[in-house]
Design a protein around this motif. Structure first.
Motif, mmCIF file in Angstrom:
data_model
loop_
_atom_site.group_PDB
_atom_site.id
_atom_site.type_symbol
_atom_site.label_atom_id
_atom_site.label_comp_id
_atom_site.label_asym_id
_atom_site.label_seq_id
_atom_site.Cartn_x
_atom_site.Cartn_y
_atom_site.Cartn_z
ATOM 1 N N ARG A 1 -21.490 3.416 -1.607
ATOM 2 C CA ARG A 1 -23.076 3.321 -1.924
ATOM 3 C C ARG A 1 -23.574 2.465 -0.913
ATOM 4 N NH1 ARG A 1 -24.281 7.827 -4.609
ATOM 5 N NH2 ARG A 1 -26.289 6.870 -5.167
ATOM 6 N N ARG A 2 -23.195 2.364 0.108
ATOM 7 C CA ARG A 2 -23.902 1.611 1.034
ATOM 8 C C ARG A 2 -24.170 2.356 2.356
ATOM 9 N NH1 ARG A 2 -19.945 -2.511 2.022
ATOM 10 N NH2 ARG A 2 -20.812 -3.499 0.109
ATOM 11 N N GLU B 1 -35.021 0.867 4.868
ATOM 12 C CA GLU B 1 -34.558 0.235 4.078
ATOM 13 C C GLU B 1 -35.020 0.756 2.452
ATOM 14 O OE1 GLU B 1 -34.063 -2.755 1.095
ATOM 15 O OE2 GLU B 1 -35.909 -2.082 1.654
ATOM 16 N N GLN B 2 -36.334 1.022 2.447
ATOM 17 C CA GLN B 2 -37.047 1.658 1.321
ATOM 18 C C GLN B 2 -36.416 2.843 1.063
ATOM 19 O OE1 GLN B 2 -39.358 -0.139 -0.608
ATOM 20 N NE2 GLN B 2 -38.575 -1.636 0.871
ATOM 21 N N VAL C 1 -33.283 4.300 1.969
ATOM 22 C CA VAL C 1 -31.946 3.911 1.265
ATOM 23 C C VAL C 1 -31.917 3.456 -0.088
ATOM 24 C CG1 VAL C 1 -29.956 2.451 1.704
ATOM 25 C CG2 VAL C 1 -31.006 3.537 3.477
ATOM 26 N N ARG C 2 -32.841 2.609 -0.423
ATOM 27 C CA ARG C 2 -32.823 2.026 -1.924
ATOM 28 C C ARG C 2 -33.399 2.956 -2.739
ATOM 29 N NH1 ARG C 2 -33.235 -3.262 -3.482
ATOM 30 N NH2 ARG C 2 -33.778 -3.819 -1.461
ATOM 31 N N ARG C 3 -34.096 3.831 -2.444
ATOM 32 C CA ARG C 3 -34.621 4.839 -3.413
ATOM 33 C C ARG C 3 -33.511 5.920 -3.346
ATOM 34 N NH1 ARG C 3 -39.622 4.648 -0.327
ATOM 35 N NH2 ARG C 3 -39.092 6.238 0.985
ATOM 36 N N TYR D 1 -28.603 3.682 -2.782
ATOM 37 C CA TYR D 1 -27.451 2.980 -1.948
ATOM 38 C C TYR D 1 -28.477 1.695 -1.377
ATOM 39 C CZ TYR D 1 -25.215 7.555 -1.057
ATOM 40 O OH TYR D 1 -24.513 8.611 -1.011
ATOM 41 N N THR D 2 -27.330 0.900 -0.844
ATOM 42 C CA THR D 2 -27.709 -0.388 -0.365
ATOM 43 C C THR D 2 -27.797 -0.377 1.124
ATOM 44 O OG1 THR D 2 -25.451 -1.669 -0.485
ATOM 45 C CG2 THR D 2 -27.127 -1.888 -2.332
ATOM 46 N N CYS D 3 -28.304 -1.187 2.155
ATOM 47 C CA CYS D 3 -28.269 -1.232 3.373
ATOM 48 C C CYS D 3 -27.503 -2.473 3.886
ATOM 49 C CB CYS D 3 -29.834 -1.532 3.949
ATOM 50 S SG CYS D 3 -30.588 0.019 4.657
#
Length: 331
Positions: free
Chosen positions: A57-58, A79-80, A82-84, A87-89
């Motif tokens: 999940r990255r 980054e935004q 990916v977060r939505r 996942y994480t970055c």
């Protein structure tokens, strides 16, 4: 997870569905689980989940490490997005002499499910990445071990045509272009669009000043000093807003004002453009839309879902301000 399930009055499977963003959970139950997670300060065990699901999940992002407006805006949008997507970055830059492959390998060591390549420099050859993970590149052609790669980019050629056509429509006989560094694929696209617009209008293509470098305002100023000596120059399309700022300064130093003596169009839509004197006509890129689509394509490939259709959107918007006008001889 057992404690969260007990506190929320649900099964561990339901907690797992909520944590992993899966469907088939009612809004009321989902909120109850999320409340229990907040109360218990629950943190998913990423390593254990990777072993169980085969995914981290990255998302890994390889970037130039530039402080320029375009690259940094793309990174923020990614980054935004990916977060939505749940996942994480993880980021790795190619600055300080490190190449794309070395940056990629550092991400693979951390554990990622896919890669976004935000590398604006293009030497004309395909970039071969030693990975079988899905890769989405924001402009640079890439090859991967098993061919799981996609290129997502804004249409810089069409945008440059739009800028050039705007100046020609005002009555300027031709348009000069101040190009960005030609090892940047975006700078090549902007030059191509400028040339196509001139050819379509039957306007002659004037020679180019020296191309820009990694110091946009300074290189724009140097190009401006070169062009300011030529009285026939009445319109300039500049490949970058910061370069346009330097160019305008050079014209002002010899007493040539914008837009009375020369019209100027920039590119990128930096926030400061609207507050210059005069406010700069520029092309604003929709970095958020590009980032959203890139992440949607990549996560679909990671999760084995059909790729989303190409979004219908204006990739770039021409913002007409006071730095462009008909040539003064037409007054």
């Amino acid at each position: 997870m057992t404690e969260v399930a007990h506190a929320a009055g649900v099964s561990q499977k339901t907690v797992s569905r909520v944590v992993n963003g899966e469907p088939h959970v009612s809004p009321e139950v989902r909120e109850r689980v999320l409340h229990a997670i907040r109360e218990l300060d629950y943190r998913p065990n990423t390593a254990a989940r990777a072993l169980l699901l085969g995914r981290y999940r990255r998302i890994g992002v390889v970037a130039l490490g530039s402080a320029l407006h375009g690259p940094t805006s793309l990174l923020f949008g990614l980054e935004q997005a990916v977060r939505r997507a749940g996942y994480t970055c993880a980021f790795a830059t190619t600055s300080a002499g490190r190449g794309v492959t070395a940056a990629l390998e550092s991400l693979l060591e951390q554990g990622v499910d896919g890669i976004v390549l935000v590398e604006p420099i293009h030497d004309g050859r395909s970039t071969r990445l030693p990975t079988e993970l899905p890769v989405v590149s924001l402009g640079t052609p890439v090859e991967t071990t098993d061919g799981r790669n996609t290129v997502v980019e804004a249409d810089g050629v069409a945008a440059a045509r739009l800028a050039t056509e705007h100046l020609l429509a005002l009555g300027h006989g031709t348009v000069r272009h101040v190009p960005g560094p030609q090892d940047w694929f975006s700078a090549r696209d902007r030059m191509r669009g400028w040339r196509e617009a001139l050819a379509a209008a039957g306007a002659h293509e004037p020679p180019l000043p020296a191309e820009g470098d990694r110091t946009p305002a300074a290189s724009g100023y140097a190009a401006g000093r070169e062009l300011a000596r030529l009285p026939e120059v009445t319109a300039v399309f500049v490949a970058d807003d910061d370069m346009a700022i330097g160019l305008i300064r050079a014209f002002a130093e010899v007493g040539r004002t914008v837009p009375h003596d020369v019209s100027v169009v920039g590119f990128d839509g930096i926030p400061a453009a609207a507050y210059l004197s005069p406010p700069l006509t520029t092309l604003r890129q929709d970095f958020t839309a590009v980032a959203d689509h890139a992440v949607a394509v990549l996560t679909a490939a990671v999760e084995g879902r059909p790729l989303p259709p190409e979004p219908v959107r204006p990739a770039v918007e021409l913002l007409v301000h006071s730095s462009t006008a008909p040539p003064s001889h037409a007054d």
